[in-house]
Write an enzyme that holds these catalytic residues in place. Structure first.
Site, PDB file in Angstrom:
ATOM      1  N   HIS A 191      50.714  43.713 130.840  1.00 38.60           N
ATOM      2  CA  HIS A 191      51.882  44.501 130.430  1.00 38.60           C
ATOM      3  C   HIS A 191      51.811  44.824 128.942  1.00 38.60           C
ATOM      4  O   HIS A 191      51.139  44.125 128.179  1.00 38.60           O
ATOM      5  CB  HIS A 191      53.174  43.692 130.651  1.00 38.60           C
ATOM      6  CG  HIS A 191      53.512  43.453 132.088  1.00 38.60           C
ATOM      7  ND1 HIS A 191      53.680  42.189 132.611  1.00 38.60           N
ATOM      8  CD2 HIS A 191      53.745  44.324 133.107  1.00 38.60           C
ATOM      9  CE1 HIS A 191      53.997  42.287 133.908  1.00 38.60           C
ATOM     10  NE2 HIS A 191      54.035  43.565 134.225  1.00 38.60           N
ATOM     11  N   CYS A 236      58.692  37.208 129.560  1.00 37.51           N
ATOM     12  CA  CYS A 236      58.909  37.485 130.996  1.00 37.51           C
ATOM     13  C   CYS A 236      59.773  36.444 131.673  1.00 37.51           C
ATOM     14  O   CYS A 236      60.287  36.672 132.765  1.00 37.51           O
ATOM     15  CB  CYS A 236      57.590  37.656 131.726  1.00 37.51           C
ATOM     16  SG  CYS A 236      56.466  36.315 131.502  1.00 37.51           S
TER      17      CYS A 236
HETATM   18  C1  CIR Z   1      52.500  38.884 137.775  1.00 35.38           C
HETATM   19  O1  CIR Z   1      51.280  39.050 137.892  1.00 35.38           O
HETATM   20  O2  CIR Z   1      53.292  39.777 138.029  1.00 35.38           O
HETATM   21  C2  CIR Z   1      53.021  37.534 137.346  1.00 35.38           C
HETATM   22  N1  CIR Z   1      52.144  36.530 137.814  1.00 35.38           N
HETATM   23  C3  CIR Z   1      53.154  37.470 135.848  1.00 35.38           C
HETATM   24  C4  CIR Z   1      54.219  38.393 135.317  1.00 35.38           C
HETATM   25  C5  CIR Z   1      54.390  38.289 133.846  1.00 35.38           C
HETATM   26  N2  CIR Z   1      55.381  39.189 133.395  1.00 35.38           N
HETATM   27  C6  CIR Z   1      55.473  39.657 132.166  1.00 35.38           C
HETATM   28  O3  CIR Z   1      54.636  39.392 131.327  1.00 35.38           O
HETATM   29  N3  CIR Z   1      56.487  40.475 131.873  1.00 35.38           N
END
Ligand code: CIR
Length: 256
Positions: A158, A243
């Protein structure tokens, strides 16, 4: 108020999602075993740090059907006093939105977008052109909140994996991020020497930094109060500080 005229301020509140029993099945770019109990302890320390920084924290219960549900930032965006629900780019994560919507309410956006790709700085809405966010999702959010959309090519999961906001006119970027997209708009772009330093949380006088980025913590500690948090169980699932919460600004303000 025109959204573009809102002022920058520290967040007042944050929503966090519980860490599910099945967190060890979260999406991972590189498979590595996850210790759920240890993740919960790290999450508790994270919540305590938000509270110590003065935020009111509200919980959204863990959703056992969705191992990534604690990465709540990707499911919603709060901007200009409005709440938007996303359709996350990863199909396995789309069902997380229902539980968040029950607590948060809000308007569903067209297209695909992960909140981790959204970084508002002043009148600009920087949106990561990642594998999780498409042009329709970015456009839908920018149009709904009346901000100027700036697409940013992203080589990470992201945009906010590698760039974080520090104050109203400064961001901090990890190695490899093109600074020109910010600097050409008068936004100062500080550099962190470490990839893990690109994702941090600026909460007024306190900045939360991952313990995996000690040099970033040292750099910032020259001017701000810095708290380092162990988050390696979340890093194993490609997540970090931002996140794990959805921050809510005061009325008429925007925050990171
Ligand atoms: C994913 O791959 O969607 C989750 N394992 C990690 C999401 C992390 N989100 C973020 O950095 N905003």
């Amino acid at each position: 108020m025109t959204p573009a005229l809102a002022r920058f301020a520290a967040p007042l509140r944050a929503y966090v999602g519980g860490v599910p029993e099945r967190f060890d099945q979260a999406l991972q770019a590189s498979p590595a075993p996850i210790d759920v109990e240890r993740a919960r302890a790290q999450h508790a320390a994270y919540v305590a740090a938000l509270e110590a920084a003065g935020l009111q924290v509200d919980w959204i219960p863990a959703d056992e059907a969705h191992p990534d549900c604690c990465f709540i930032e990707d499911t919603a965006v709060v901007l200009g006093g409005r709440r938007f629900l996303t359709c996350p780019g990863a199909p396995s994560r789309r069902g997380e939105v229902e539980g968040v919507a029950r607590v948060l309410g809000g308007t569903h956006l067209d297209g695909h977008l992960d909140g981790g790709d959204v970084l508002r700085v002043g009148p600009w809405l920087f949106v990561g052109e990642s594998e999780r966010t498409d042009a329709a999702g970015a456009r839908a959010l920018a149009e709904a909140c009346g901000l100027e959309l700036v697409g940013v090519p992203v080589g990470a999961l992201h945009l906010k994996t590698v760039v974080s906001g520090l104050d109203g006119e400064t961001v901090l970027a990890a190695p490899g991020v093109e600074a020109a997209v910010f600097e050409s708009r008068g936004i100062r772009c500080l550099r962190t020497p470490e990839p893990e330093g690109g994702n941090l949380l600026s909460l007024g006088s306190t900045i939360l930094v991952s313990a995996a980025a000690p040099r970033t913590a040292e750099l910032l500690a020259r001017s701000r109060e810095v708290r380092s948090l162990e988050l390696d169980e979340f890093h194993r699932a490609d997540g970090g500080l931002s996140c794990l919460s959805l921050r809510i600004p005061a009325a008429g303000a925007w925050c990171y």
